[in-house]
Write a protein that holds these residues in place. Structure first.
Motif, PDB file in Angstrom:
ATOM      1  N   ALA A   1     -11.905  -1.500  -2.179  1.00  0.00           N
ATOM      2  CA  ALA A   1     -11.668  -1.226  -3.594  1.00  0.00           C
ATOM      3  C   ALA A   1     -12.906  -0.544  -4.155  1.00  0.00           C
ATOM      4  O   ALA A   1     -14.017  -0.676  -3.613  1.00  0.00           O
TER       5      ALA A   1
ATOM      6  N   ASP B   1      -7.890  -0.418  -6.423  1.00  0.00           N
ATOM      7  CA  ASP B   1      -7.789  -1.091  -5.128  1.00  0.00           C
ATOM      8  C   ASP B   1      -7.079  -0.174  -4.148  1.00  0.00           C
ATOM      9  O   ASP B   1      -5.928   0.219  -4.360  1.00  0.00           O
ATOM     10  N   ASN B   2      -7.736   0.185  -3.056  1.00  0.00           N
ATOM     11  CA  ASN B   2      -7.150   1.073  -2.059  1.00  0.00           C
ATOM     12  C   ASN B   2      -6.288   0.342  -1.050  1.00  0.00           C
ATOM     13  O   ASN B   2      -5.626   0.970  -0.223  1.00  0.00           O
ATOM     14  N   GLY B   3      -6.307  -0.992  -1.059  1.00  0.00           N
ATOM     15  CA  GLY B   3      -5.504  -1.752  -0.115  1.00  0.00           C
ATOM     16  C   GLY B   3      -6.105  -1.753   1.276  1.00  0.00           C
ATOM     17  O   GLY B   3      -7.290  -1.503   1.487  1.00  0.00           O
TER      18      GLY B   3
ATOM     19  N   GLU C   1       0.825  -1.208   0.000  1.00  0.00           N
ATOM     20  CA  GLU C   1       0.000   0.000   0.000  1.00  0.00           C
ATOM     21  C   GLU C   1       0.857   1.254   0.000  1.00  0.00           C
ATOM     22  O   GLU C   1       0.551   2.238  -0.677  1.00  0.00           O
TER      23      GLU C   1
ATOM     24  N   ASN D   1      -9.930  -3.958   3.936  1.00  0.00           N
ATOM     25  CA  ASN D   1      -9.439  -3.638   2.593  1.00  0.00           C
ATOM     26  C   ASN D   1     -10.607  -3.119   1.789  1.00  0.00           C
ATOM     27  O   ASN D   1     -11.729  -3.641   1.913  1.00  0.00           O
TER      28      ASN D   1
END
Length: 613
Positions: free
Chosen positions: A510, A515-517, A422, A508
């Motif tokens: 997305a 995908d923001n992690g 990330e 997590n």
């Protein structure tokens, strides 16, 4: 060393006010007296590897426990002269030494100086100092190296078991001897003492890489910077003695202090905003009819770019604030740097004729960062003054451009303890946030949230071996704005949480922009949320609500609901109303309580299959 001091050492006593435990050096492997130390100078005097330009305040004095032989004692003496407090504990002076029984938690850190000659004695008693490793057969050398690595692992395991991870433990690298002592035309990088010591350092670094609270501290670059012959006895004594003294010890102590600063995440710089003309390149490019790239980038500009890209690799953000025409300047960046540096390496471009303070305020809003976590670099002191008058919390770099590279590379405030996936993708994540923010201005809030197609995944961590543990701990210890208590956790404290049936719940997320992690973490002990943190790039998307809903699913049977802790830190206003906004009420004893979860956000799809590991 005087005769009286030798007698004291034989009796395992001390002639200075530090505690010592363990056996004294054996007659078979005597330690040489410490060389005369160089005159002390001010700690952290600004050498290239330890720049002071970005330091936030005065480094704190350390209270440390120092494990090792008489070399460690000399290090402790020098540490005291710098204003630190160092208690030396005698260890590894002969085979079989055990770590002393000490209240390790009373120290800021434990510093370990392993003695190279003792490791070598354990590796091959026939040639105890292994100076003549070149005379060994390949098989003998391989066996000796394997034995040395095995002994090293055994010593480290003993120390780790004794300290128990309650405080950071730093292991100094072994001093690496020259590679040419066998002869300048022979291959000294294999089957040599040089190769053996480098291999031991590699083994030590790899061994500690998986430890939560223990770290490898390199010293060879510092010794090389000062001049190995000037700060070590490696040329005047023998290679396996490897004593270092004077300025070298002071620099090594500064490195330990810097390591603590990194681990504590003290005043980190998370974003660098840079000017362009005479900053990213030499000259004012708009004034040139014909731009020859290398004439504007060779020398310090390339060094500056090296530092910026390394900062980005560590998870830092880059942005531009420049008084220029946007389209032409973007093309100049491409022309001058080609594929070395791209505009996509920057999370925000503010290239216009507005005041730079205005541009930087907009960048802060886009990145949700506090001014104290931002560095502004500009060659023009008038621009520095304009910006700092408007935003005094910013740190700045100006003046001699040749110093910028080292300031960014080696300041503890630009470094991180670990790099997660990330962190490495943070620029792309901020760019995705900007796309979401742009969409939000053109739609109603409900339509905007529904259009994001948010998907969440929840994981429950019950041990430090979980693959997401390191990132979860990083997020807890780096987050300021959405952090309900501001507490920083050590690895040992997290282990204690797990031992008391505590759990770490992670999120997590997305959406259709990417995908923001792992972006949110909650620490749950029994029916109490001890802490909740969330990345600033996903504020206000309802993920915090989904997190509370999930936490209610983990309430122990028989509990009436959830309690939650909150403490104002001065930086966490973003979550000041988090609990009351979700139906929690103050219980009159410093906590917030709720008997039922909030409604699940309709625009979020939960893709979890949470599993305890």
């Amino acid at each position: 060393m005087s005769g009286f001091q030798r007698i004291l050492r034989r009796l395992n006593l001390r002639s200075r006010d530090h505690r010592a435990t363990g056996p004294v050096a054996s007659p078979e492997a005597p330690e040489r007296a410490a060389p005369e130390e160089a005159p002390p100078t001010q700690a952290g005097s600004g050498i290239a590897l330890q720049p002071v330009a970005l330091r936030a305040g005065t480094p704190r004095a350390m209270n440390m426990a120092l494990l090792g032989t008489c070399i460690a004692e000399a290090i402790a003496t020098q540490a005291d002269s710098m204003g630190h407090k160092a208690d030396h504990f005698l260890m590894q002076s002969r085979p079989g030494d055990e770590p002393p029984a000490v209240a390790w938690q009373s120290y800021d850190c434990v510093v370990v100086h392993l003695t190279l000659r003792q490791v070598l004695w354990e590796a091959a008693s026939a040639r105890p100092d292994l100076i003549h490793t070149c005379a060994l057969t390949d098989e003998e050398y391989g066996n000796a190296l394997a034995a040395a690595c095995a002994h090293l692992r055994n010593v480290v395991e003993k120390i780790e078991a004794a300290v128990g991870g309650v405080v950071p433990t730093f292991y100094f690298a072994f001093v690496e001897p020259p590679s040419t002592y066998q002869g300048i035309l022979l291959n000294g990088r294999r089957k040599s003492l040089h190769h053996m010591v480098r291999t031991l350092n590699d083994e030590l670094a790899a061994l500690l890489e998986t430890r939560g609270s223990s770290r490898y501290i390199e010293v060879n670059d510092l010794l090389g910077y000062h001049g190995l012959a000037a700060v070590s006895d490696i040329y005047s004594n023998h290679f396996s003695h490897a004593f270092f003294h004077g300025e070298a010890i002071r620099s090594v102590m500064t490195r330990v202090s810097d390591a603590l600063t990194v681990l504590r995440n003290e005043s980190p710089i998370k974003l660098i905003v840079t000017d362009l003309d005479n900053t990213l390149w030499k000259g004012v490019l708009a004034e040139f009819d014909d731009i020859v790239p290398h004439e504007h980038t060779e020398g310090w500009p390339l060094g500056y770019v090296e530092a910026l890209l390394e900062f980005k690799r560590r998870g830092g953000l880059l942005a531009i604030s420049s008084k220029n025409d946007h389209a032409e300047t973007v093309e100049r960046i491409r022309h001058v740097y080609s594929n070395r540096l791209s505009v996509n390496d920057f999370c925000s471009l503010k290239i216009n004729w507005e005041p730079k303070s205005k541009n930087i305020r907009e960048i802060l809003a886009e990145t949700n960062l506090l001014p104290g976590n931002v560095l502004f670099v500009d060659d023009n002191p008038r621009e520095i003054e304009e910006v700092t008058r408007a935003i005094p919390e910013l740190r700045t770099l100006s003046g001699d451009q040749t110093e910028w590279r080292n300031a960014i590379l080696f300041s503890p405030h630009t470094q991180v303890a670990r790099i997660s996936s990330e962190s490495a993708a943070r620029t792309e994540l901020i760019q995705a946030k900007q796309k979401r923010d742009g969409l939000a201005t053109a739609m109603s809030r409900d339509d905007y949230l529904a259009s994001l197609e948010i998907r969440t995944r929840f994981d429950v961590i019950a041990s430090a071996s979980h693959p997401k543990f390191a990132r979860a701990l990083e997020l807890v210890n780096k987050t300021n704005q959405f952090n309900t208590t501001g507490k920083r956790w050590t690895h040992a404290e997290m282990e204690a949480l797990f031992a008391s049936e505590g759990r770490v719940v992670t999120v997590n997320a997305a959406d259709r922009f990417g995908d923001n992690g792992l972006i949110a973490v909650a620490l749950l002990r029994g029916a109490t949320i001890e802490q909740a943190v969330m990345s600033c790039r996903v504020f206000g998307m309802g993920i915090e609500t989904a997190l509370l809903c999930t936490l209610f699913e983990h309430v122990p049977s028989g509990a009436a609901g959830l309690a939650a802790l909150y403490a104002e830190t001065g930086k966490n206003k973003a979550c000041a109303s988090f609990y009351p906004d979700h139906g929690f009420a103050a219980d009159g004893h410093g906590a917030w309580v709720a008997s039922s979860p909030p409604a699940w956000p309709a625009w979020i799809t939960d893709a979890s299959q949470a599993a305890v590991a």
